[in-house]
Motif scaffolding. Structure first.
Motif, mmCIF file in Angstrom:
data_model
loop_
_atom_site.group_PDB
_atom_site.id
_atom_site.type_symbol
_atom_site.label_atom_id
_atom_site.label_comp_id
_atom_site.label_asym_id
_atom_site.label_seq_id
_atom_site.Cartn_x
_atom_site.Cartn_y
_atom_site.Cartn_z
ATOM 1 N N PRO A 126 3.479 4.695 8.350
ATOM 2 C CA PRO A 126 2.725 3.803 7.445
ATOM 3 C C PRO A 126 1.930 4.567 6.397
ATOM 4 O O PRO A 126 1.852 4.149 5.234
ATOM 5 C CB PRO A 126 1.814 3.025 8.397
ATOM 6 N N ALA A 131 1.896 1.712 3.722
ATOM 7 C CA ALA A 131 1.703 0.485 4.501
ATOM 8 C C ALA A 131 0.396 0.582 5.284
ATOM 9 O O ALA A 131 -0.115 1.682 5.534
ATOM 10 C CB ALA A 131 2.873 0.264 5.456
ATOM 11 N N ARG A 132 -0.118 -0.559 5.689
ATOM 12 C CA ARG A 132 -1.372 -0.575 6.446
ATOM 13 C C ARG A 132 -1.154 -0.395 7.941
ATOM 14 O O ARG A 132 -2.090 -0.045 8.661
ATOM 15 C CB ARG A 132 -2.128 -1.872 6.171
ATOM 16 N N SER A 213 8.705 -1.997 4.794
ATOM 17 C CA SER A 213 7.268 -2.063 4.480
ATOM 18 C C SER A 213 6.828 -0.947 3.536
ATOM 19 O O SER A 213 5.678 -0.517 3.588
ATOM 20 C CB SER A 213 6.435 -2.021 5.767
ATOM 21 N N TYR A 546 -7.458 0.719 7.872
ATOM 22 C CA TYR A 546 -6.461 -0.064 7.160
ATOM 23 C C TYR A 546 -5.552 0.809 6.301
ATOM 24 O O TYR A 546 -4.693 0.295 5.586
ATOM 25 C CB TYR A 546 -7.166 -1.107 6.279
ATOM 26 N N ILE A 551 -2.668 -1.501 -1.893
ATOM 27 C CA ILE A 551 -1.405 -0.762 -1.775
ATOM 28 C C ILE A 551 -0.901 -0.452 -3.175
ATOM 29 O O ILE A 551 -0.538 -1.352 -3.932
ATOM 30 C CB ILE A 551 -0.374 -1.575 -0.977
ATOM 31 N N THR A 588 0.077 -6.547 5.346
ATOM 32 C CA THR A 588 0.662 -5.493 4.529
ATOM 33 C C THR A 588 1.817 -6.105 3.753
ATOM 34 O O THR A 588 2.162 -7.278 3.963
ATOM 35 C CB THR A 588 1.115 -4.295 5.382
#
Length: 853
Positions: A126, A131-132, A213, A546, A551, A588
C-alpha cells in the motif's frame, strides 16, 4: 471521463449506480461520526490492538514472527554443526540430529522465508502504490494467525517428544505409518498445511491489492519494480503451493485412514509424493528469490542515484522466470529412474532458467555503472547478494547437467549450492532491506558502523561455512549423516564450516543488539532519509496510520524524483483524492487493473476480531485432528464458520457516487464491476482452487499411467450416474453464466433465484457423483482412493457454493444488501463456472473409467 461508466451490454461493465442518500445500515460504525481523520484510522489501544487489521500492524507481525523462527532455525543449525565439528562425535544422538536438521529445514523453508516475504509485501505494497491499506485487510490478518498457529503446532512437537525426523521434504515411504510411528510426521503435515493457508491467502491479497488499488496514473509500466516481483511471486504461490497442500492431505489421510495413495502393494507410488512436493518445492526457490531480487532492484537505484537500467527487460525476465520455474520440478529427481527423455527435457529447462536470472543480474550490474554507488550498509548487502548468488547460480547450472547431478546427488555439494542460492538470494537482501526500511518501523536509523560489522561477519562466516561444503561434497560426504569416520579428508573441512557458521551467527547477534540499541539512541530518521524515489518515503517515518492524507496522482516511475510538487510541501498538504471523508469510514481508491485509473471508492474494514476467531477455529480443527479428538474437530469447524459468517455479514456498502476531489471525478462506492478488487480476488481464489483440483487430477493420471494393472483392477464407477453428473455439470455452468449476466445487469431477484437454483443443481450433482463412486472401494487401490479424494474435494467446493447462495438469499431477505448491489451474485456466478468445469472434468473421468475395456 464520465462520472460513471455507462452500460455497453457486457458483463464486465460497471452497473449504473443511483444518486441517493446512503442508507442507515451503510454508515460508519456507531461513534465514528464526527471523528477526525486520524481517529478514524487509529489503532485500538492496549491489548485490543490484537484486533487490528492494518497492513502495517499485520506486516510487522509477519516480520517479527518470521525473524524469531529464523533465530530458532539458526540455533538448530549451530547444534548440527557442533555435531559435525569432529569425527565420531557423540554430542548428539542420531535421532536428535535427524530431528534438528529436519526442523531447521522445515522452519527455514516454511516458517521463515515465505512468511518474511509476505511480511514485506503486506507492509510495503500500500505504501508504494499509493493506497491507504490493502484491499482485504482482514484476509491478511487471518493469514497471519493461521501462520502463527501452524508454526506453534510444528514446534510443539518437541514438547511431546515427537519432533519430525524425516527431512524437510518428508519423503515417503519413510514418512508413512509403517516406517514412522507415532505423531511426528503428523505434526509436520498438519502444522505445515495450516501455515500454508497463510501463503495462499497472501497470494490473493497481493494480486488484488497491486492490480486494483494503485494511485491515479500508476499504470502497470509505472509501478515500482518491486510490485512486479511481488505480483509474479503471488501468482506462483497460487499455482505452486496447492500441490504441497494436496500432497500433505493425501499423506495424512494415508496415515490416519489407511488410504493407499502411496502404498506400492495397492497400486500406489512413492514417487507421486516427490512429484507433488517438487511441483511446489522448486518454484518455491524462485518464489523466495524473486521478491528478494525486487528489494535489490528497489534499493540499488537509490544508492546509485539513477533509475534501474532495463526496467522493461527486468519485467520480461521476471515473467519468464515465473513461467519456466514450473517446468523443472524433476530437477530434484534425476536419480529416481525417470526416462531419459524426461531427464533431457528437465535438464534443458533447468539450464534455460539461468537466462532470465542472468538478465536481472546484468540489469543490476548495468545500474551500478550509471553512477558512483554510496557504500551504505544496505548497499554492502546488495553487493554481497550479487557475489554469493552468482556463485550459487553457477553451481546450479552444474547440477542441471544429469551426469554431474548423479555424482553430486545427496552430497554436501548440493547443501552448499542450496545455501548459496537461498542465503545469498534471500537472507543477504533481507538484511539489506531491514536496514533500509527499519526507519518505517521505528522512526530511527540503525548504526552504520555496527551495520558494517554485521555485514562483514555474515559475509566472511557464510563463505567460510558453505564454500567448504562444496569440497566435502566433492570428496564424497553425503548429507544427513550424524557423524563420519576420521582420516578420510572430511574432518578439517567440517571444522572450518562449523567455525564459519558461528562467525555468521555472531554477525546476526550484532544485528539484534543494534536493532534494540538503535530504538533508544539511534539517529532520528527525517523525511526520505535515503533520498529514495518511491512513495513509501513521502511521509516522514513512521508514517501515519492512513499512509496518505490525500492520494496523489502519479506521472512517473520515480515520483519523488520527478514530481517536485510531492516533495516541496509538507506531505499532509499534498493534493490528491479522498481528502474529504464525509462518510467517516476508512476508504481508498480502487483502480482499473491495467490503466490504473480510478473506477471506485473502496470501503475498508475497521478493527475486528473475526479473522482471529476464524483462524482459532481452524487451529482447533487441525489440532483436534492431530490429537484424535474428533468431536472437537466439529467444534473448531463451527467456530471457524461463525467467524467467517460474521466476517462477511456486515451490511454491504451502497453504490452511491460522490466527488473524490480529483479532477472532478465522481466514483461509486464498491462498484459492481468485473474489474473490482472483489472479482480480481475471486479470480485469484479460483486459480488456487483450480490448482488444488489439478493436483488431484495429476495424481489420478500419474497412477493411471504408472500403475495400469492396478488401475485396471479398480472397481468401475456407475456409468449412468456419471452421465447424469455430466448433464448436471452442463446445467450448472449455464446457470452460473446466467447468474453473472443477471447480476451485472442489476436484475437482483433474477440472479438470486438463479443462485438458489444453481445451489440445488450442485447438490444434485454431489449426489450423482457419490452414487457413481458407491461401487468403488477407496481402500482397494490407490487409483480408487484418488477418485474418492476428487469426489470429496468437489463435495467441499459444492458445499461452499450452497452456503454462499443461502447466505446471499438471507442477506437480501433481512435487507442487508443495498438494492443496487448485485456483486455477491456476480461473484457466485463466476465461482460457479469454475466449479462446474471441475464437475464436468470429473464426470468425464468417471465416465471413461466406468467404460468396460
Amino acid at each position: 471521463m464520465t462520472d460513471i461508466p455507462h452500460d455497453t451490454g457486457r458483463d464486465s461493465d460497471v452497473v449504473p449506480q443511483p444518486e441517493a442518500q446512503e442508507p442507515a445500515y451503510d454508515r460508519a460504525p456507531k461513534g465514528a461520526q464526527g471523528k477526525d481523520f486520524e481517529a478514524i484510522w487509529a489503532q485500538p489501544p492496549g491489548w485490543r490492538v490484537i484486533s487490528s487489521v492494518s497492513h502495517r500492524v499485520v506486516g510487522k507481525r509477519f516480520l517479527i514472527t518470521g525473524f524469531i523462527f529464523f533465530l530458532i532455525a539458526g540455533v538448530f543449525a549451530l547444534l548440527v554443526r557442533l555435531q559435525l565439528l569432529v569425527p565420531e562425535n557423540t554430542f548428539l544422538d542420531s535421532e536428535t540430529y535427524n530431528q534438528l536438521f529436519t526442523m531447521h529445514g522445515t522452519i527455514m523453508m516454511f516458517l521463515f522465508a515465505i512468511p518474511m516475504l509476505e511480511g514485506f509485501a503486506v507492509y510495503l505494497i500500500p505504501l508504494m502504490i499509493g493506497a491507504r491499506d490493502l484491499v482485504f485487510p482482514r484476509l491478511g490478518a487471518f493469514g497471519y494467525w493461521c501462520y502463527l498457529f501452524g508454526g506453534i503446532i510444528v514446534l510443539s512437537s518437541f514438547l511431546f517428544d515427537a519432533a519430525p525426523a524425516g527431512g524437510w521434504f518428508m519423503y515417503v515411504p519413510l514418512s508413512t505409518s509403517a516406517y514412522t510411528e507415532g505423531l511426528s510426521a503428523d505434526f509436520w503435515l498438519i502444522g505445515i498445511t495450516l501455515a500454508e493457508i497463510a501463503s495462499v491467502t497472501a497470494a490473493v491479497e497481493i494480486i488484488a491489492a497491486i492490480l486494483c488499488s494503485r494511485a491515479p496514473g500508476m499504470t502497470l509500466t509505472r509501478m515500482p519494480i518491486l510490485m512486479w516481483y511481488f505480483l509474479a511471486a503471488a501468482f506462483m504461490i497460487a499455482v505452486a503451493f496447492p500441490p504441497l497442500i494436496i500432497g500433505s492431505i493425501l499423506l495424512e489421510a494415508e496415515r490416519l485412514l489407511n488410504l493407499p495413495f502411496f502404498d506400492v502393494a495397492l497400486g500406489g507410488d512413492p514417487l507421486l509424493w516427490q512429484h507433488l512436493f517438487w511441483l511446489f518445492g522448486h518454484p518455491e526457490v524462485y518464489i523466495i528469490f524473486l521478491p528478494a531480487a525486487g528489494m535489490v532492484a528497489t534499493m540499488l537505484p537509490v544508492f546509485v542515484g539513477k533509475p534501474l537500467f532495463g526496467y522493461g527487460f527486468a519485467v520480461a525476465a521476471i515473467v519468464t522466470m515465473a513461467f519456466l520455474s514450473f517446468g523443472l520440478w524433476a530437477h530434484h529427481m534425476f536419480a529416481t529412474g525417470l526416462p531419459e527423455m524426461s531427464l533431457t527435457l528437465f535438464s534443458a529447462a533447468s539450464t534455460m532458467v539461468a537466462v532470465p536470472t542472468g538478465v536481472q543480474i546484468f540489469c543490476f550490474i548495468a545500474t551500478l555503472t550509471l553512477g558512483k554507488p554510496r557504500l551504505t550498509v544496505p548497499m554492502l548487502f546488495i553487493l554481497g547478494f550479487l557475489f554469493i548468488f552468482v556463485l550459487g547460480g553457477l553451481t546450479g547450472v552444474m547440477l542441471a547437467a544429469v551426469p554431474f547431478n548423479l555424482q553430486a546427488h545427496d552430497s554436501y555439494f548440493v547443501v552448499a549450492h542450496l545455501h548459496y542460492v537461498l542465503i545469498g538470494g534471500f537472507v543477504f537482501p533481507m538484511f539489506g532491506a531491514l536496514y533500509y526500511w527499519v526507519p518505517h518501523f521505528t522512526g530511527r536509523m540503525m548504526s552504520e558502523t555496527l551495520g558494517r560489522w554485521v555485514f562483514w561477519l555474515m559475509f566472511a562466516g557464510f563463505n567460510l561455512a558453505f564454500f567448504m561444503m562444496h569440497l566435502t561434497g566433492m570428496r564424497g560426504m553425503p548429507r544427513r549423516v550424524a557423524t563420519y569416520p576420521a582420516d578420510i579428508g572430511w574432518d578439517r573441512l567440517n571444522m572450518l564450516s562449523t567455525v564459519g557458521a558461528f562467525i555468521l551467527a555472531a554477525g546476526i547477534a550484532v544485528f539484534i543488539w543494534d536493532f534494540f540499541r538503535h530504538q533508544r539512541v539511534g539517529k532520528p530518521a527525517g523525511r526520505n532519509p535515503w533520498g529514495a524515489a518511491t512513495l513509501e518515503w513521502l511521509y516522514a517515518p513512521a508514517p501515519p496510520g492512513y499512509n496518505f492524507r490525500a492520494i496523489p496522482r502519479v506521472t512517473s516511475r520515480e515520483p519523488l524524483w520527478d514530481q517536485p510538487e510531492l516533495t516541496e510541501r509538507p506531505a499532509a498538504e499534498v493534493d490528491g483524492a479522498l481528502r474529504r471523508y464525509p462518510d467517516h469510514r476508512r476508504e481508498t481508491l480502487g483502480c482499473d487493473p491495467i490503466s490504473g485509473e480510478p473506477i471506485q471508492i473502496l470501503r475498508l474494514p475497521h478493527p475486528t476480531w473475526f479473522p482471529l476467531l476464524s483462524a482459532t477455529g481452524l487451529a482447533i480443527l487441525f489440532a483436534a485432528t492431530l490429537a484424535g479428538v474428533y468431536w472437537l474437530c466439529g467444534v473448531g469447524a463451527l467456530i471457524a464458520l461463525v467467524g467467517i459468517t460474521g466476517w462477511v455479514w456486515e451490511p454491504s456498502d451502497s453504490g452511491v457516487a460522490r466527488d473524490i476531489g480529483l479532477e472532478g471525478l465522481r466514483l461509486p462506492v464498491n462498484a459492481v464491476d468485473k474489474r473490482s478488487h472483489l472479482h480480481v480476488g475471486l479470480i485469484g481464489t479460483n486459480l488456487i482452487l483450480s490448482a488444488l483440483y489439478a493436483s488431484l487430477l495429476f495424481a489420478g493420471l500419474y497412477l493411471w499411467n504408472t500403475q495400469p494393472v492396478s488401475a485396471e483392477q479398480t472397481q468401475r464407477p456407475e456409468r449412468i450416474f456419471a452421465l447424469m453428473s455430466l448433464g448436471l455439470g452442463v446445467i450448472a455452468f449455464a446457470l452460473s453464466w446466467m447468474t453473472g449476466r443477471a447480476a451485472a445487469r442489476a436484475q437482483l431477484w433474477m440472479s438470486g433465484a438463479l443462485n438458489l437454483l444453481l445451489a440445488t443443481i450442485l447438490g444434485a450433482l454431489a449426489y450423482t457423483m457419490a452414487r457413481a463412486l458407491l461401487p468403488v472401494d477407496p481402500w482397494s487401490t490407490a487409483f480408487a482412493a484418488v477418485g474418492w479424494a476428487m469426489g470429496a474435494f468437489l463435495a467441499a467446493v459444492f458445499g461452499v457454493a450452497l452456503y454462499w447462495a443461502l447466505f446471499n438469499a438471507l442477506r437480501k431477505a433481512v435487507g442487508a444488501v443495498h438494492p443496487s448491489q448485485g456483486l455477491p451474485d456476480l461473484l457466485l456466478g463466476s465461482y460457479g463456472k469454475v466449479v462446474s468445469v471441475m464437475a464436468l472434468v470429473t464426470a468425464g473421468a468417471f465416465l471413461v473409467a466406468g467404460t468396460p475395456q
